[in-house]
Design an enzyme around this catalytic site. Structure first.
Site, PDB file in Angstrom:
ATOM      1  N   CYS B  37      -6.706  -7.432  -4.127  1.00 37.07           N
ATOM      2  CA  CYS B  37      -7.079  -7.015  -2.780  1.00 37.07           C
ATOM      3  C   CYS B  37      -8.377  -6.219  -2.764  1.00 37.07           C
ATOM      4  O   CYS B  37      -8.921  -5.957  -1.706  1.00 37.07           O
ATOM      5  CB  CYS B  37      -5.960  -6.163  -2.178  1.00 37.07           C
ATOM      6  SG  CYS B  37      -5.600  -4.721  -3.180  1.00 37.07           S
ATOM      7  N   CYS B 107       0.648  -1.783  -4.624  1.00 37.28           N
ATOM      8  CA  CYS B 107      -0.052  -0.558  -4.246  1.00 37.28           C
ATOM      9  C   CYS B 107       0.550   0.635  -4.997  1.00 37.28           C
ATOM     10  O   CYS B 107      -0.167   1.558  -5.388  1.00 37.28           O
ATOM     11  CB  CYS B 107       0.042  -0.321  -2.744  1.00 37.28           C
ATOM     12  SG  CYS B 107      -0.129  -1.796  -1.723  1.00 37.28           S
TER      13      CYS B 107
END
Ligand code: FES
Ligand SMILES: [Zn+2]
Lengths: 222, 137
Positions: B37, B107
């Site tokens: 990402c 994350c």
């Protein structure tokens, strides 16, 4: 992600390499969901591909698979037309974009981009944090409240535009390196070096893309 | 993407954002990224060299809300822990605390990796004689 090499026709039992239509009786076949995208389009398994041939095959397949054409078919054929269409669309989106294709190629080779790949090269990290500090300064400048300080805003705008152009240049350079990497596959030199180079290039592109997005956002409020 | 309440809470009021002054000693810095990402995270730990207890922590994360929340939470979590305890923190702990959905698990992995990278950096510096290297980025 190994693609099965043999498929059996649901209608005539013919055995053949996985493909959309049975070569013996022409019945529409459900494709193995893990068929590799290159095979799906009848292309050689190689990251450098003939984009025109890809697009052509895509349109051809889409037409042949179109659910409207198979409305009167058996339940298997109607189902296969829907599923194959979805698969073909996904495969086409992946292969036509060099970045997506590169990531797919890594995964096909058992080295997905995110695998053991959390280190940002120090020079790149330095650059990213530097630019982000500038962006923070832009957000703090709050254009609405700095009215009358047109010079300051113009200065920031010029600086940000410069950063964006710089990012564009780097991105173009990375695109060239990506294409160069693709061309080298299949040559004598070991593929593990090519894999890690591909990983490096695609990672850097991802970090710079995020950064570019943030720079564009800052420019839009200036 | 709908964020959970706890993510929003950390996202809107992130704890310990920033960095330590370059000349400050006994600081370990971990910079990690998620290449899928393009998000990057910097975590700094201020460590007492005698007790190996983490006395302070700061972060800067440029990325999604979950990455920001994960690093914010981690700065609170590690304070008062020894480096060994901090190094043993698993991302699942972050996932549970922030109620992260499956697509946001990476994350939290980023935050776990940041702790490990910061600890490793601190050890490197400590071993490289008492003279800490200058470049903390
Ligand atoms: S989406 Fe990648 S770190 Fe959150
Ligand atoms: Zn057949």
């Amino acid at each position: 992600m190994a693609t099965p090499t043999v498929a059996r026709c649901w209608r005539c039992q013919d055995e053949h390499r996985p493909q959309v239509f049975c070569p013996a009786c022409e019945a529409l076949q459900p494709l193995p969901p893990d068929i590799d995208y290159f095979t799906l389009f009848g292309l050689a398994r190689h990251p450098r591909l003939d984009e025109q041939a890809l697009a052509q095959t895509y349109y051809e397949l889409s037409r042949q698979l179109h659910p409207d054409l198979h409305q009167t078919g058996t339940a298997q054929e109607r189902e296969a037309s829907l599923q194959n269409t979805a698969l073909v669309n996904r495969a086409y989106r992946t292969l036509r974009d060099p970045v997506q294709r590169g990531r797919y190629w890594l995964a096909l080779n058992g080295e997905p981009l995110g695998k053991e790949n959390n280190k940002v090269p120090p020079a790149l990290a330095l650059f990213v944090f530097e630019v982000q500090e500038k962006l923070a300064a832009v957000r703090e400048a709050r254009p609405a409240e700095t009215e009358g300080t047109q010079d300051a805003l113009a200065g920031l705008r010029a600086e940000m535009t410069q950063v964006r152009d710089d990012l564009d240049d780097r991105m173009r350079d990375l695109q060239h390196r990506l294409a160069a990497n693709f061309s080298k596959w299949g040559q004598a030199d070991g593929s593990s070096a090519l894999l890690s180079e591909l990983k490096r290039v695609l990672s850097e592109m991802a970090y710079l893309r995020t950064l570019t997005r943030d720079v564009e956002k800052a420019l839009s409020i200036l | 993407m709908a964020y959970t309440e706890r993510v929003v809470e950390h996202y809107e009021r992130p704890r310990n954002v920033g960095s330590f002054a370059a000349e400050e000693g006994n600081v370990g810095t971990g910079v990690v990224g998620a290449p899928e990402c393009g998000d990057v995270m910097k975590l700094q730990l201020k460590i007492n060299p005698q007790t190996e207890v983490i006395e302070d922590a700061k972060f800067k994360t440029f990325g999604c809300g979950s990455a920001i929340a994960s690093s914010s939470y981690v700065t609170e979590l590690v304070k008062g822990k020894t480096v060994a305890e901090a190094g043993a923190i698993k991302n699942t702990e972050i996932v549970t605390e922030l109620a992260l959905p499956p697509v946001k698990i990476h994350c939290s992995v980023l935050a776990e990796d940041a702790i490990k990278a910061a600890v490793a950096d601190w050890r490197d510096r400590a071993e490289g004689a008492g003279a800490p290297k200058k470049d903390a980025a």
